[in-house]
Motif scaffolding. Structure first.
Motif, PDB file in Angstrom:
ATOM      1  N   GLY A  15       0.835  -1.214   0.000  1.00 30.20           N
ATOM      2  CA  GLY A  15       0.000   0.000   0.000  1.00 30.20           C
ATOM      3  C   GLY A  15       0.859   1.248   0.000  1.00 30.20           C
ATOM      4  N   LEU A  16       1.922   1.235   0.797  1.00 28.44           N
ATOM      5  CA  LEU A  16       2.829   2.390   0.826  1.00 28.44           C
ATOM      6  C   LEU A  16       3.546   2.540  -0.516  1.00 28.44           C
ATOM      7  CD1 LEU A  16       4.400   1.958   4.383  1.00 28.44           C
ATOM      8  CD2 LEU A  16       2.686   3.629   3.679  1.00 28.44           C
ATOM      9  N   ALA A  17       3.864   1.400  -1.140  1.00 29.88           N
ATOM     10  CA  ALA A  17       4.530   1.449  -2.443  1.00 29.88           C
ATOM     11  C   ALA A  17       3.654   2.190  -3.448  1.00 29.88           C
ATOM     12  CB  ALA A  17       4.829   0.031  -2.943  1.00 29.88           C
ATOM     13  N   ALA A  18       2.358   1.854  -3.445  1.00 34.41           N
ATOM     14  CA  ALA A  18       1.439   2.536  -4.367  1.00 34.41           C
ATOM     15  C   ALA A  18       1.260   3.991  -3.948  1.00 34.41           C
ATOM     16  CB  ALA A  18       0.092   1.809  -4.391  1.00 34.41           C
ATOM     17  N   THR A  19       1.199   4.235  -2.642  1.00 34.45           N
ATOM     18  CA  THR A  19       0.978   5.597  -2.149  1.00 34.45           C
ATOM     19  C   THR A  19       2.062   6.547  -2.627  1.00 34.45           C
ATOM     20  OG1 THR A  19      -0.182   4.832  -0.186  1.00 34.45           O
ATOM     21  CG2 THR A  19       0.838   7.000  -0.056  1.00 34.45           C
ATOM     22  N   VAL A  20       3.329   6.163  -2.422  1.00 37.51           N
ATOM     23  CA  VAL A  20       4.406   7.090  -2.764  1.00 37.51           C
ATOM     24  C   VAL A  20       4.475   7.298  -4.277  1.00 37.51           C
ATOM     25  CG1 VAL A  20       6.212   5.322  -2.756  1.00 37.51           C
ATOM     26  CG2 VAL A  20       6.818   7.691  -2.386  1.00 37.51           C
ATOM     27  N   ALA A  21       4.235   6.235  -5.043  1.00 37.07           N
ATOM     28  CA  ALA A  21       4.309   6.375  -6.500  1.00 37.07           C
ATOM     29  C   ALA A  21       3.151   7.221  -7.025  1.00 37.07           C
ATOM     30  CB  ALA A  21       4.294   4.994  -7.155  1.00 37.07           C
ATOM     31  N   PHE A  22       1.949   6.927  -6.539  1.00 37.39           N
ATOM     32  CA  PHE A  22       0.777   7.629  -7.067  1.00 37.39           C
ATOM     33  C   PHE A  22       0.820   9.112  -6.700  1.00 37.39           C
ATOM     34  CE2 PHE A  22      -2.277   3.736  -7.399  1.00 37.39           C
ATOM     35  CZ  PHE A  22      -1.365   3.125  -8.230  1.00 37.39           C
ATOM     36  N   ARG A  23       1.406   9.421  -5.538  1.00 33.24           N
ATOM     37  CA  ARG A  23       1.533  10.834  -5.169  1.00 33.24           C
ATOM     38  C   ARG A  23       2.368  11.592  -6.192  1.00 33.24           C
ATOM     39  NH1 ARG A  23       1.257  13.357  -0.169  1.00 33.24           N
ATOM     40  NH2 ARG A  23      -0.347  12.389   1.104  1.00 33.24           N
ATOM     41  N   ALA A  24       3.342  10.907  -6.797  1.00 26.24           N
ATOM     42  CA  ALA A  24       4.193  11.548  -7.799  1.00 26.24           C
ATOM     43  C   ALA A  24       3.643  11.330  -9.208  1.00 26.24           C
ATOM     44  CB  ALA A  24       5.613  11.010  -7.701  1.00 26.24           C
ATOM     45  N   ARG A  25       2.415  10.809  -9.308  1.00 25.37           N
ATOM     46  CA  ARG A  25       1.818  10.467 -10.600  1.00 25.37           C
ATOM     47  C   ARG A  25       2.692   9.489 -11.372  1.00 25.37           C
ATOM     48  NH1 ARG A  25      -1.733  15.183 -11.222  1.00 25.37           N
ATOM     49  NH2 ARG A  25      -2.553  15.063  -9.128  1.00 25.37           N
ATOM     50  N   ALA A  55      11.376  25.627 -11.792  1.00 28.58           N
ATOM     51  CA  ALA A  55      11.879  26.066 -10.491  1.00 28.58           C
ATOM     52  C   ALA A  55      13.211  25.415 -10.148  1.00 28.58           C
ATOM     53  CB  ALA A  55      10.850  25.771  -9.405  1.00 28.58           C
ATOM     54  N   GLY A  56      13.692  24.527 -11.014  1.00 31.32           N
ATOM     55  CA  GLY A  56      15.002  23.951 -10.791  1.00 31.32           C
ATOM     56  C   GLY A  56      14.986  22.633 -10.048  1.00 31.32           C
ATOM     57  N   ILE A  57      13.817  22.046  -9.861  1.00 33.99           N
ATOM     58  CA  ILE A  57      13.765  20.732  -9.225  1.00 33.99           C
ATOM     59  C   ILE A  57      14.143  19.687 -10.270  1.00 33.99           C
ATOM     60  CG2 ILE A  57      12.220  19.017  -8.216  1.00 33.99           C
ATOM     61  CD1 ILE A  57      10.662  21.419  -7.027  1.00 33.99           C
ATOM     62  N   PRO A  58      15.128  18.835  -9.975  1.00 30.43           N
ATOM     63  CA  PRO A  58      15.535  17.825 -10.961  1.00 30.43           C
ATOM     64  C   PRO A  58      14.436  16.775 -11.125  1.00 30.43           C
ATOM     65  CG  PRO A  58      16.801  17.586  -8.938  1.00 30.43           C
ATOM     66  CD  PRO A  58      15.926  18.773  -8.742  1.00 30.43           C
ATOM     67  N   VAL A  59      13.616  16.953 -12.148  1.00 30.46           N
ATOM     68  CA  VAL A  59      12.399  16.151 -12.290  1.00 30.46           C
ATOM     69  C   VAL A  59      12.717  14.670 -12.472  1.00 30.46           C
ATOM     70  CG1 VAL A  59      10.407  15.722 -13.775  1.00 30.46           C
ATOM     71  CG2 VAL A  59      11.019  18.059 -13.159  1.00 30.46           C
ATOM     72  N   ASP A  60      13.626  14.363 -13.380  1.00 31.31           N
ATOM     73  CA  ASP A  60      13.913  12.952 -13.657  1.00 31.31           C
ATOM     74  C   ASP A  60      14.517  12.265 -12.439  1.00 31.31           C
ATOM     75  OD1 ASP A  60      12.892  13.258 -16.118  1.00 31.31           O
ATOM     76  OD2 ASP A  60      14.776  13.062 -17.222  1.00 31.31           O
ATOM     77  N   ALA A  61      15.449  12.940 -11.784  1.00 31.62           N
ATOM     78  CA  ALA A  61      16.092  12.332 -10.613  1.00 31.62           C
ATOM     79  C   ALA A  61      15.066  12.103  -9.509  1.00 31.62           C
ATOM     80  CB  ALA A  61      17.221  13.236 -10.117  1.00 31.62           C
ATOM     81  N   THR A  62      14.149  13.051  -9.328  1.00 32.01           N
ATOM     82  CA  THR A  62      13.128  12.897  -8.300  1.00 32.01           C
ATOM     83  C   THR A  62      12.235  11.695  -8.596  1.00 32.01           C
ATOM     84  OG1 THR A  62      13.156  15.284  -7.987  1.00 32.01           O
ATOM     85  CG2 THR A  62      11.295  14.095  -7.063  1.00 32.01           C
ATOM     86  N   MET A  63      11.855  11.547  -9.871  1.00 35.05           N
ATOM     87  CA  MET A  63      11.010  10.411 -10.239  1.00 35.05           C
ATOM     88  C   MET A  63      11.742   9.097  -9.991  1.00 35.05           C
ATOM     89  SD  MET A  63       8.098  11.386 -11.036  1.00 35.05           S
ATOM     90  CE  MET A  63       6.950  10.850 -12.268  1.00 35.05           C
ATOM     91  N   LEU A  64      13.058   9.064 -10.254  1.00 36.73           N
ATOM     92  CA  LEU A  64      13.808   7.831 -10.029  1.00 36.73           C
ATOM     93  C   LEU A  64      13.875   7.507  -8.531  1.00 36.73           C
ATOM     94  CD1 LEU A  64      16.652   8.171 -12.682  1.00 36.73           C
ATOM     95  CD2 LEU A  64      14.671   6.647 -12.722  1.00 36.73           C
ATOM     96  N   LYS A  65      13.994   8.557  -7.711  1.00 33.60           N
ATOM     97  CA  LYS A  65      13.980   8.306  -6.257  1.00 33.60           C
ATOM     98  C   LYS A  65      12.635   7.708  -5.848  1.00 33.60           C
ATOM     99  CE  LYS A  65      16.989  12.217  -5.227  1.00 33.60           C
ATOM    100  NZ  LYS A  65      16.928  13.631  -4.810  1.00 33.60           N
ATOM    101  N   VAL A  66      11.550   8.292  -6.392  1.00 31.50           N
ATOM    102  CA  VAL A  66      10.215   7.763  -6.079  1.00 31.50           C
ATOM    103  C   VAL A  66      10.124   6.308  -6.507  1.00 31.50           C
ATOM    104  CG1 VAL A  66       7.783   7.913  -6.708  1.00 31.50           C
ATOM    105  CG2 VAL A  66       9.063   9.994  -6.217  1.00 31.50           C
TER     106      VAL A  66
END
Lengths: 515, 357
Positions: free
Chosen positions: B74-84, B238-249
């Motif tokens: 459930g947490l796995a889906a939660t964190v991923a879905f929050r980031a779309r 705004a300078g947020i590294p989008v791809d890197a953030t998605m990979l962390k998610v």
């Protein structure tokens, strides 16, 4: 020209959104053959009022009545667009509601006829063509809508309303998307429609066009009816004061002290070679204490320049230098940290995250810096404190720092972005379409801030399609055409005609043309 | 009087809780119909279900045991879905996590317990995470749809596991059963209570939920994930590294599902088999949606879903009604919560309030 009974009558309309009063006891009458301008700043309640009239919102108090023949008026049931349509109210929204893959004619018929309607197409065409002849709304009815220009699409929208036998036509900011020539054409059509007996409500925040086209002006301010006057007797200055509720200070620009080059473009190319929106070996610099205006028809490479200075891209060839050092990595954070302030062209889309709070949106560029976070943890207190101060200093109208940014009007989103980027006393400022869609009060505020930053010694690049704005702000002009830049020189030596020719790709001055 | 829909400015916490609770309750109401059709009294059936899920220490332990992997998926889906990021592959990631735990913990490495358990957890986390990182990279590089890739990878992984436990990993002492070599004793999770099956995996799940809540609410990473999920262009500007953030998610999401697999191997079965998970990965999606993508809510939703399954088994034994009823309850509560989430975005208002003419 006007009959005794009004076509449309709104009485004491009040609408509240939570604690915000969007409309407070607004009353207005519209007569046959009249063009009524609804004038007001962004957020004054113009669109809310029209959405109530059209049944998109339900008013908390008040009634909408429409003429029903003779001297009789009937009350329109609130919250029913169907009833508004049936009563002959047609609305042309700022954002068009057309099916792009259908022809103009099919869009006009859409929704008025049953699914299976053999043989009616011909009758529909005859009716539309009659309307076109009467109104002068010339459109190629058989072309798919996605192939039409913005002006033509707007004409289809108006035809759509007239085809449904509209007696009242509401236009929401109709000129926002038009070139000056197209706007003139629209005004001619509206005058003709009014002369034929239609009542028109024209929503706008642009004084000039309201004076040009309307018979009567109603001014709204912060949800209140600020005044109502006959256009022929109106005074420009007085109306402006009515709109903003205080005297608007015009921005006065004095020549600045031109310093050293902070940003240098040296033969920079970016994008597909030969493409209009790509850059082809452009060279220019931005100097401390100077506002440079970049003029040009949109889609000629402005976006590429903005992307480079925003840190979203690096040159394919050539060099962009910041404070003398070449920028070799597309990294907005490094530019921000180096003191580059960036205002995005599409502020709603690229400027804010709508579902995050105002405070978070102010902090978003620097959330990793020690002021806003420690060891990877957000310092919510600091973010909130900074936001509270910024909201006050930049007059961002919002319920508070915790309100979601999507609830802000366009002008307030821009103020939020100003608060975000200017508070750090930036050395370089990219102002991309800084006042597009803003009302005059907000415009003056943005201009004042830009000039103040320049006086502090910042290098400013203003990209705008509004020549008046560029002349009001710029010390020096660059003109971009098909990805190439011409340095047009100091603003004092230029006039609109010269800049216009350069924008059209004409590299000769008018004098050499004449000879 | 007719009704119309108005968009809400925000949905209060109480309303969000109400929607989740109502969704579960309405699902149970609907399921009463087939229960009656099967000739049983729905009230009695539900009382039996509740007793089966919570009626004794043993029942409670079974429910929590069942909830343990559900919390993590459930947490796995939660964190991923929050980031779309649409991770539908928790099932496969769970199996890969379990496989990694067996590879590390069944004798290939000789480590003492205090090091062995973190080692198999790390291996499982990384294996599961990698199963989500790769599809995310494919999405970033080629625009490949992560829903399709992660969903189909579930089947690929199961076949891969079957191949391994019929072949190189097969336990020679299993009397021909398709199961892997067992974990060493040092690699197994202790039980929380003697003679009951609830194990330390539950604590791992609860701690994960707390950590995820902390990340979402308090950290820069949580801030950046929200920005990227809600508006990618603005985040990029705004300078947020989008791809890197998605990979962390992706790593966190797949990793949590991988941990669920580690827990099932190390806490329950002791070996890897192809029936390790009765769809815990898919049920994790229901858990996350029921919880409204809230990490703490996911714990409660996981316990609810687990109770339905455990309770339905027990009721089935008592009344003879098929325990497929549990799947029906879970599926219907997902549908109900989807309908309910609509009412979190809109409110019903009367279309024609009385107006004086």
């Amino acid at each position: 020209m006007t009959s005794h009974t009004p076509l449309l009558s709104l009485t004491d309309i009040t609408k509240r959104f939570g604690t915000l009063i969007a409309n407070n006891a607004i009353s207005l009458d519209l007569h046959q053959g009249e063009i009524l301008a609804l004038l007001g700043e962004n957020g004054a309640g113009k669109t809310t009022l029209m959405n109530i009239l059209f049944g998109h919102y339900v008013q908390d108090e008040g009634t909408v009545r429409v003429a029903a023949g003779g001297d009789v008026m009937t009350t329109l049931p609130p919250g029913s667009p169907g009833a508004a349509l049936a009563a002959g109210i047609g609305m042309v929204h700022q954002h068009f509601t057309l099916a792009e893959n259908l022809s103009g004619l099919d869009n006009i018929r859409l929704g008025t006829e049953p699914l299976l309607s053999f043989g009616r197409r011909h009758a529909a065409r005859a009716k539309v063509e009659k309307i076109i002849t009467e109104s002068g709304l010339d459109v190629d009815l058989d072309r798919r809508v996605d192939g039409l220009t913005v002006g033509e699409k707007q004409r289809v929208e108006i035809l759509k309303a007239l085809y449904r036998d509209a007696r009242v036509l509401i236009l929401d900011e109709p000129t926002a998307v038009l070139t000056p020539q197209e706007a003139e054409g629209l005004f001619a059509v509206l005058r003709r429609l009014a002369a034929n007996g239609l009542g028109v409500i024209f929503i706008s925040h642009k004084l000039g066009e309201v004076l040009a086209v309307s018979h009567r002006i109603m001014v709204l301010r912060a949800g209140e009816q600020a005044g109502e006057l006959v256009t022929a007797q109106a005074d420009r200055r007085a109306i402006a004061d009515l709109m903003v509720g205080k005297a608007v200070a015009e921005v006065t620009r004095t020549p600045g002290a031109r310093g050293r080059a902070l940003v240098e473009f040296q033969s920079v190319s970016l994008g597909k070679p030969g493409h209009r929106a790509a850059l082809h070996g452009v060279s220019f610099d931005l100097r401390a204490g100077e506002v440079v205006g970049l003029a040009g028809v949109s889609g000629n490479g402005q976006s590429a320049i903005a992307a480079l200075i925003s840190g979203l891209a690096v040159p394919d060839s050539g060099t962009m230098r910041l404070y003398g050092d070449p920028v070799t990595r597309a990294d907005p954070r490094r530019l921000v940290a180096a003191g580059v302030a960036r205002m995005p062209e599409d502020r709603q889309h690229d400027g804010v995250v709508g579902t995050m709070s105002v405070a978070d949106n102010i902090a978003i560029e620097e959330v990793r810096s020690p002021g806003f976070s420690r060891y990877g943890f957000i310092d919510a207190k600091a973010i909130r404190a900074r936001a509270t101060a910024a909201i006050a200093a930049y007059d961002v109208r919002c319920p508070g720092p915790d309100a979601e940014a999507r609830l802000l009007s366009g002008g307030n989103v821009q103020k939020l972005i100003l608060a975000r980027v200017l508070e750090r006393a930036p050395r370089v400022i990219l102002a991309n379409q800084p006042t597009r869609g803003l009302d005059i009060g907000a415009q003056a505020e943005v201009h004042r801030r830009i000039i103040a930053a320049r006086d502090r010694g910042a290098a400013v690049l203003v990209i705008s399609e509004d020549l008046d704005e560029l002349f009001a702000l710029s010390d020096r002009f660059l003109v971009i055409h098909a990805g190439e830049i011409t340095d047009a020189g100091p603003a004092e030596t230029l006039d609109r005609a010269t800049v216009g020719l350069l924008m059209a790709g004409q590299t000769h001055t008018p004098e050499t043309l004449a000879s | 009087m007719s009704l119309r829909l108005e968009p809400r400015e925000h949905a209060p916490l109480g309303l969000r809780l109400l929607v989740s609770l109502l969704a579960g309750a309405i699902a149970l109401l609907f399921v009463a119909i087939p229960v009656m059709a099967a000739g049983a009294n729905p009230c009695e059936a539900y009382v039996l279900m509740a007793q089966g899920a919570f009626g004794s220490m043993f029942a409670l332990s079974e429910t929590l045991n069942r909830a343990t992997p559900l919390i993590l998926t459930g947490l796995a889906a939660t964190v991923a879905f929050r980031a779309r990021l649409w991770n539908i592959g928790a099932e496969g990631q769970l199996y890969m996590g379990a496989l990694a735990a067996v590879l590390v913990g069944s004798g290939f490495l000789q480590l003492p317990g205090p090091i062995m358990i973190p080692a198999i957890m790390l291996a499982g986390f990384l294996a599961g995470g990698l199963m989500m990182v790769v599809p995310t990279m494919l999405k970033q590089r080629f625009g490949a749809d992560e829903v399709v890739i992660t969903l189909l990878l579930n089947f690929v992984v199961i076949l891969f596991i079957q191949m391994l436990i019929e072949g190189p990993l097969k336990d020679p002492l299993s009397m021909g059963w398709p199961q892997s070599v067992p974990l060493l004793a040092e690699a197994k999770f202790d039980k929380l209570v003697p003679r009951l099956r609830t194990h330390w995996g539950l604590i791992i799940g609860l701690v994960s939920a707390l950590l995820l809540w902390l990340m979402v609410k308090k950290t820069v990473l949580g801030f950046e994930i929200k920005a990227v999920g809600e508006n990618k262009p603005a985040a990029r500007f705004a300078g947020i590294p989008v791809d890197a953030t998605m990979l962390k998610v992706a790593l966190i999401s797949g990793g949590l599902a991988g941990l669920a697999g580690v827990g099932e191997v190390a806490g329950v079965k002791g070996y890897l088999s192809a029936d390790l998970s009765p769809g815990f990965g898919y049920s994790g999606i229901v858990v996350a949606m029921l919880a409204g993508l809230s990490p703490i809510g996911s714990v409660l939703a996981a316990i609810f879903i687990a109770a339905v399954f455990v309770g339905a088994d027990s009721m089935s034994r008592a009344t003879g009604i098929s325990n497929y009823l549990a799947d029906l309850v879970v599926a219907l509560s997902l549908l109900c919560v989807l309908v309910g989430s609509f009412f979190l975005r809109f409110r019903l208002a009367p279309a024609n309030p009385k107006v004086e003419a």
